[in-house]
Design an enzyme around this catalytic site. Structure first.
Site, PDB file in Angstrom:
ATOM      1  CG  ASN A   1      66.767   8.942  42.317  1.00 54.73           C
ATOM      2  OD1 ASN A   1      67.261   8.703  41.219  1.00 54.73           O
ATOM      3  ND2 ASN A   1      65.881   9.903  42.499  1.00 54.73           N
ATOM      4  CB  ALA A   2      70.840   3.708  44.581  1.00 59.58           C
TER       5      ALA A   2
ATOM      6  CB  VAL B   1      47.001 -11.056  42.423  1.00 64.38           C
ATOM      7  CG1 VAL B   1      47.606  -9.674  42.564  1.00 64.38           C
ATOM      8  CG2 VAL B   1      45.578 -10.971  41.900  1.00 64.38           C
TER       9      VAL B   1
ATOM     10  CD  GLU C   1      57.248 -10.698  51.214  1.00 70.70           C
ATOM     11  OE1 GLU C   1      58.441 -11.024  51.281  1.00 70.70           O
ATOM     12  OE2 GLU C   1      56.552 -10.431  52.205  1.00 70.70           O
TER      13      GLU C   1
ATOM     14  CG  ASP D   1      54.139  -3.491  53.311  1.00 70.48           C
ATOM     15  OD1 ASP D   1      54.349  -2.313  52.974  1.00 70.48           O
ATOM     16  OD2 ASP D   1      54.011  -4.428  52.493  1.00 70.48           O
TER      17      ASP D   1
END
Length: 535
Positions: free
Chosen positions: A132-133, A345, A349, A450
């Site tokens: 949602n932006a 995998v 990034e 992260d």
């Protein structure tokens, strides 16, 4: 059993700037929308003026929508929140009046969930991640265990509002987004800040830097170009992280900023690169509109999710994760996945290859990012990952041994550790162990950056090590409680996106952190949790 499925639904939208009404014909899937937009003479949205605009135009658009309907409506849906309180109250009052006049059910719709659901409805996707932006909002949502979970969000302001703050500094009129998009077409790339923390992000630093660059004489078209490249790359990166975390291969876009061609291009390219499907609704369904309210209202009404008039008050802080998703079946959760020798995998990034007891991680170019930005990020993150993985080991935290590093090729070779990701073995013991390892690296003076359930490896049976932290690419040195609390916030969001009993596990994580860490960090965490922008 009585069939509660409506044939036609009137939707009323009034969260901020759009006085909008629509009629959705369920049988034909046709939506007609009537909208009167509030356009301030200067600056951003003025709440009093916006409310006056709603009071004047909501009755008009409602009557036009009803007059144009191909038959009577048998349900009224309205945007219950989030939004500006005075505007929401006017739309809610209109909805209650029409529902009583027509003697039909009333449905209160979460505006942000409607942005997600219109994309899911039109795309035919089963369980997409949604970005949602919009002006006052920016977050990433994913479905889990009967609710849409907030996987990531802005930590300061919505993306549209952030851009508007920059354009107001230039003296440009509202809205600023389309003007930045037009100016960017003639620009060249200049360095600006880029802030991603797990799946959260911040725009305050980049907007301050953009203003300063303008004041120092940098070409406006270069600043606009670089703003788009960095801000939209941040949104695209967190969307990819959400896809990787949840295992979804579907992404939908919502919100008025989604009308920007460069943002849609980045998202489509990212999805293409990782083999995912991407859908963006047409422009009239991206900006605030009553059509999406009517479509979701029809689904909620069919599920019996209606409101009594006395229980239909608005909620200006209505979070999407507060909404019980009554209109869709709970799907079976993905099964266990354990990496086999020789398996490749695709992460958020990087590509990770497992070969026996060796793991090779390569940060491949992300073609959606500007080449200069992409190269800088990949090199910086490779360097920091190698440095902080070793630093964590020195602090007594289990991490894989690094066997080789090539920063130029953005590649690291690690010792293979653990048996599977934490998300595949979400026990309370494993979650507690992870929280305590975070407390230990915080005490050593840095953060992971992260710590999601994909970036923790849990051990093979019989191991005396509780949990291994991996992927320190977003980490950095800091002793600020704010930064340490952000680590815990990211971890909690990832639990919400991957665990059925997330609340229990988050409580266990905080309890375990308090046993070995600084309790002041938990106090700061409460402040961060209330910082998300939903109005």
């Amino acid at each position: 059993m009585t069939d509660t499925s409506p044939r036609r639904v009137l939707g009323i939208e009034g969260t901020a700037w759009a006085a909008s009404a629509a009629v959705y014909d369920v049988a034909t899937d046709a939506v007609t929308i009537e909208t009167e937009a509030y356009e301030p003479e200067s600056g951003g949205i003025h709440p009093r003026e916006a409310a006056e605009h709603m009071a004047e135009h909501v009755p008009q658009v409602v009557e036009r929508a009803l007059d144009g309907a191909d038959g009577p409506v048998d349900c009224v849906a309205f945007s219950r929140g989030p939004g500006l309180g005075p505007c929401l109250r006017i739309a809610g009052t209109a909805a209650r009046a029409v529902a009583q006049r027509l003697d039909v059910p009333l449905v209160g719709v979460n505006h942000m969930v409607a942005h997600l659901e219109i994309g899911r409805h039109q795309s035919g996707f089963e369980s997409p991640v949604c970005l949602n932006a919009s002006g006052a909002n920016a977050h990433v949502l994913g479905y889990r265990n009967g609710r849409y979970r907030v996987l990531g969000e802005t930590m300061d302001t919505g993306v549209g509002n952030a851009i508007d703050k920059f354009t107001r500094h230039l003296g440009w009129s509202h809205p600023g987004g389309p003007k930045v998009e037009a100016a960017a077409k003639g620009g060249a790339y200049v360095d600006l800040p880029y802030v991603v923390k797990g799946m959260d992000f911040s725009f305050s630093g980049i907007m301050s830097a953009a203003k300063q660059a303008y004041d120092e004489g940098e070409a406006v078209e270069d600043i606009c170009f670089s703003l788009q490249e960095n801000v939209f790359a941040m949104l695209t990166e967190v969307s990819e992280r959400a896809l990787s975390l949840t295992g979804s291969d579907e992404l939908v876009l919502g919100g008025g900023v989604g009308q920007n061609a460069r943002l849609r291009e980045m998202l489509a390219e990212m999805c293409d690169q990782r083999g995912a499907a991407f859908f963006a609704p047409e422009g009239r369904f991206l900006r605030d509109n009553a059509g999406m309210i009517a479509v979701l209202g029809a689904k909620m009404c069919a599920a019996g999710d209606t409101l009594a008039i006395e229980d239909s008050s608005i909620d200006s802080d209505f979070r999407p994760d507060q909404v019980p998703v009554t209109w869709r079946e709970r799907e079976a959760e993905s099964g266990e996945h354990r990496s086999a020798p020789g398996e490749r995998v695709q992460g958020a990034e990087a590509t990770v290859t497992f070969e026996g007891e060796k793991v090779t991680k390569t940060r491949n170019p992300r073609t959606y990012r500007h080449p200069a930005l992409d190269e800088r990020l990949r090199r910086e993150r490779t360097r920091e990952e190698a440095r902080l993985t070793s630093e964590a080991r020195r602090a007594g935290v289990p991490t894989p041994v690094i066997r080789d590093v090539d920063v130029g090729e953005t590649r690291i070779v690690f010792q293979r550790v653990g048996d599977c990701d934490l998300r595949e073995d979400l026990t309370e013991a494993n979650v507690r162990a992870t929280a305590q390892t975070l407390a230990r690296i915080h005490d050593a003076g840095f953060v992971h950056g992260d710590p999601t359930t994909r970036n923790v490896r849990v051990p093979r049976e019989g191991s005396d090590i509780d949990a291994f932290l991996i992927d320190f690419g977003l980490g950095y040195y800091t002793r600020h409680h704010e930064d340490h609390a952000m680590d815990l916030h990211v971890f909690a969001q990832s639990l919400a996106g991957t665990a059925d009993d997330a609340e229990t596990l988050v409580a266990a994580a905080e309890d375990a952190y308090a046993e070995v860490g600084d309790r002041a960090v938990l106090a700061r965490l409460r402040d961060i949790e209330g910082r998300g922008r939903y109005q």
